[in-house]
Scaffold this motif. Structure first.
Motif, mmCIF file in Angstrom:
data_model
loop_
_atom_site.group_PDB
_atom_site.id
_atom_site.type_symbol
_atom_site.label_atom_id
_atom_site.label_comp_id
_atom_site.label_asym_id
_atom_site.label_seq_id
_atom_site.Cartn_x
_atom_site.Cartn_y
_atom_site.Cartn_z
ATOM 1 N N VAL A 1 0.859 -1.186 0.000
ATOM 2 C CA VAL A 1 0.000 0.000 0.000
ATOM 3 C C VAL A 1 0.892 1.232 0.000
ATOM 4 O O VAL A 1 1.771 1.372 0.847
ATOM 5 N N TYR A 2 0.675 2.101 -0.983
ATOM 6 C CA TYR A 2 1.407 3.367 -1.038
ATOM 7 C C TYR A 2 0.504 4.477 -0.516
ATOM 8 O O TYR A 2 -0.691 4.484 -0.774
ATOM 9 N N SER A 3 1.071 5.398 0.212
ATOM 10 C CA SER A 3 0.329 6.587 0.604
ATOM 11 C C SER A 3 1.298 7.743 0.747
ATOM 12 O O SER A 3 2.514 7.560 0.696
ATOM 13 N N ARG A 4 0.719 8.908 0.934
ATOM 14 C CA ARG A 4 1.551 10.101 1.004
ATOM 15 C C ARG A 4 2.073 10.284 2.423
ATOM 16 O O ARG A 4 1.325 10.206 3.388
ATOM 17 N N VAL A 5 3.355 10.497 2.549
ATOM 18 C CA VAL A 5 3.952 10.819 3.846
ATOM 19 C C VAL A 5 4.961 11.939 3.614
ATOM 20 O O VAL A 5 5.778 11.865 2.694
ATOM 21 N N VAL A 6 4.874 12.954 4.413
ATOM 22 C CA VAL A 6 5.682 14.179 4.294
ATOM 23 C C VAL A 6 5.980 14.559 2.837
ATOM 24 O O VAL A 6 7.121 14.804 2.464
ATOM 25 N N GLY A 7 4.918 14.554 2.023
ATOM 26 C CA GLY A 7 5.045 15.048 0.670
ATOM 27 C C GLY A 7 5.437 14.036 -0.377
ATOM 28 O O GLY A 7 5.499 14.355 -1.557
ATOM 29 N N TYR A 8 5.718 12.809 0.011
ATOM 30 C CA TYR A 8 6.106 11.775 -0.949
ATOM 31 C C TYR A 8 5.143 10.608 -0.881
ATOM 32 O O TYR A 8 4.546 10.346 0.156
ATOM 33 N N LEU A 9 5.017 9.868 -1.996
ATOM 34 C CA LEU A 9 4.300 8.598 -1.984
ATOM 35 C C LEU A 9 5.310 7.501 -1.701
ATOM 36 O O LEU A 9 6.270 7.316 -2.455
ATOM 37 N N ARG A 10 5.120 6.787 -0.583
ATOM 38 C CA ARG A 10 6.050 5.724 -0.192
ATOM 39 C C ARG A 10 5.243 4.521 0.293
ATOM 40 O O ARG A 10 4.123 4.674 0.797
ATOM 41 N N PRO A 11 5.761 3.281 0.169
ATOM 42 C CA PRO A 11 5.050 2.120 0.728
ATOM 43 C C PRO A 11 4.891 2.279 2.246
ATOM 44 O O PRO A 11 5.864 2.577 2.943
ATOM 45 N N VAL A 12 3.670 2.091 2.718
ATOM 46 C CA VAL A 12 3.384 2.289 4.143
ATOM 47 C C VAL A 12 4.252 1.364 5.009
ATOM 48 O O VAL A 12 4.663 1.733 6.109
ATOM 49 N N ALA A 13 4.556 0.179 4.486
ATOM 50 C CA ALA A 13 5.366 -0.774 5.263
ATOM 51 C C ALA A 13 6.770 -0.234 5.558
ATOM 52 O O ALA A 13 7.435 -0.699 6.487
ATOM 53 N N GLN A 14 7.214 0.761 4.753
ATOM 54 C CA GLN A 14 8.554 1.317 4.967
ATOM 55 C C GLN A 14 8.545 2.552 5.867
ATOM 56 O O GLN A 14 9.594 3.102 6.162
ATOM 57 N N TRP A 15 7.355 2.990 6.278
ATOM 58 C CA TRP A 15 7.266 4.160 7.154
ATOM 59 C C TRP A 15 7.758 3.794 8.550
ATOM 60 O O TRP A 15 7.724 2.618 8.941
ATOM 61 N N ASN A 16 8.127 4.811 9.324
ATOM 62 C CA ASN A 16 8.506 4.534 10.711
ATOM 63 C C ASN A 16 7.248 4.261 11.548
ATOM 64 O O ASN A 16 6.126 4.482 11.101
ATOM 65 N N GLN B 1 3.292 5.077 10.793
ATOM 66 C CA GLN B 1 2.337 3.990 10.542
ATOM 67 C C GLN B 1 1.142 4.104 11.483
ATOM 68 O O GLN B 1 0.005 3.830 11.092
ATOM 69 N N ALA B 2 1.389 4.487 12.744
ATOM 70 C CA ALA B 2 0.290 4.692 13.696
ATOM 71 C C ALA B 2 -0.607 5.833 13.211
ATOM 72 O O ALA B 2 -1.836 5.746 13.276
ATOM 73 N N GLU B 3 0.019 6.895 12.707
ATOM 74 C CA GLU B 3 -0.752 8.018 12.191
ATOM 75 C C GLU B 3 -1.579 7.584 10.972
ATOM 76 O O GLU B 3 -2.737 7.978 10.815
ATOM 77 N N PHE B 4 -1.007 6.698 10.124
ATOM 78 C CA PHE B 4 -1.731 6.205 8.949
ATOM 79 C C PHE B 4 -2.988 5.446 9.371
ATOM 80 O O PHE B 4 -4.053 5.596 8.782
ATOM 81 N N ARG B 5 -2.882 4.633 10.431
ATOM 82 C CA ARG B 5 -4.045 3.867 10.907
ATOM 83 C C ARG B 5 -5.127 4.786 11.456
ATOM 84 O O ARG B 5 -6.296 4.422 11.470
ATOM 85 N N ASP B 6 -4.733 5.957 11.941
ATOM 86 C CA ASP B 6 -5.707 6.904 12.490
ATOM 87 C C ASP B 6 -6.403 7.715 11.405
ATOM 88 O O ASP B 6 -7.405 8.394 11.676
ATOM 89 N N ARG B 7 -5.889 7.682 10.179
ATOM 90 C CA ARG B 7 -6.500 8.480 9.111
ATOM 91 C C ARG B 7 -7.904 8.001 8.820
ATOM 92 O O ARG B 7 -8.205 6.823 8.909
ATOM 93 N N LYS B 8 -8.787 8.946 8.497
ATOM 94 C CA LYS B 8 -10.174 8.595 8.187
ATOM 95 C C LYS B 8 -10.464 8.963 6.734
ATOM 96 O O LYS B 8 -9.996 9.982 6.235
ATOM 97 N N LEU B 9 -11.254 8.082 6.077
ATOM 98 C CA LEU B 9 -11.701 8.360 4.709
ATOM 99 C C LEU B 9 -12.981 9.172 4.767
ATOM 100 O O LEU B 9 -13.812 8.960 5.639
ATOM 101 N N PHE B 10 -13.104 10.078 3.870
ATOM 102 C CA PHE B 10 -14.372 10.793 3.794
ATOM 103 C C PHE B 10 -14.680 11.105 2.336
ATOM 104 O O PHE B 10 -13.796 11.194 1.499
ATOM 105 N N ALA B 11 -15.978 11.206 2.037
ATOM 106 C CA ALA B 11 -16.427 11.528 0.691
ATOM 107 C C ALA B 11 -16.582 13.028 0.571
ATOM 108 O O ALA B 11 -17.161 13.665 1.445
ATOM 109 N N VAL B 12 -16.072 13.592 -0.524
ATOM 110 C CA VAL B 12 -16.158 15.049 -0.731
ATOM 111 C C VAL B 12 -17.511 15.377 -1.360
ATOM 112 O O VAL B 12 -17.936 14.720 -2.291
#
Ligand SMILES: [Zn+2]
Length: 113
Positions: free
Chosen positions: A83-98, A102-113
């Motif tokens: 899974v790739y997502s944006r972290v500090v301005g870059y798209l990186r595999p979440v598994a490679q995040w610190n 990664q804890a912050e990624f799990r706290d992210r919420k999806l919402f419909a615009v």
């Protein structure tokens, strides 16, 4: 094909110093219930009980309870999904995040615009 072969079981027994019984404990890949699979060498061959054992990649084992194996002996959905997502301005595999990111990624919420 991902199921354990007799040759691979013999190899695993040979890697054990005492050629002891092999026992795997974990959760069933399909239903999540605890399962214990044992492989015991006997004169007439290796006796496997408690469920089934899979090794789709070397030293990566999966277990299935007997009920789930009876329903479907094939192993599905065992490969990791990158899974790739944006972290500090870059798209990186979440598994490679610190860990903190990664804890912050799990706290992210999806919402419909
Ligand atoms: Zn199961």
């Amino acid at each position: 094909m991902s199921q354990m072969t007799v040759e691979r079981l013999h190899q695993l027994f040979d890697e054990q110093p005492e050629h002891a019984d092999l026992i795997w404990q974990g959760a069933c890949h399909d239903c999540g219930r605890p399962v214990t699979v044992s492989a015991i060498p006997r004169a007439d061959g290796i006796h496997i009980s408690g469920g089934s054992l899979y090794e789709p990649q070397e030293n990566r084992f999966f277990l299935k309870c007997e009920a789930c194996f009876a329903k479907d002996p094939a192993l599905h959905n065992f490969q990791d999904c990158e899974v790739y997502s944006r972290v500090v301005g870059y798209l990186r595999p979440v598994a490679q995040w610190n860990d903190g990111k990664q804890a912050e990624f799990r706290d992210r919420k999806l919402f419909a615009v």
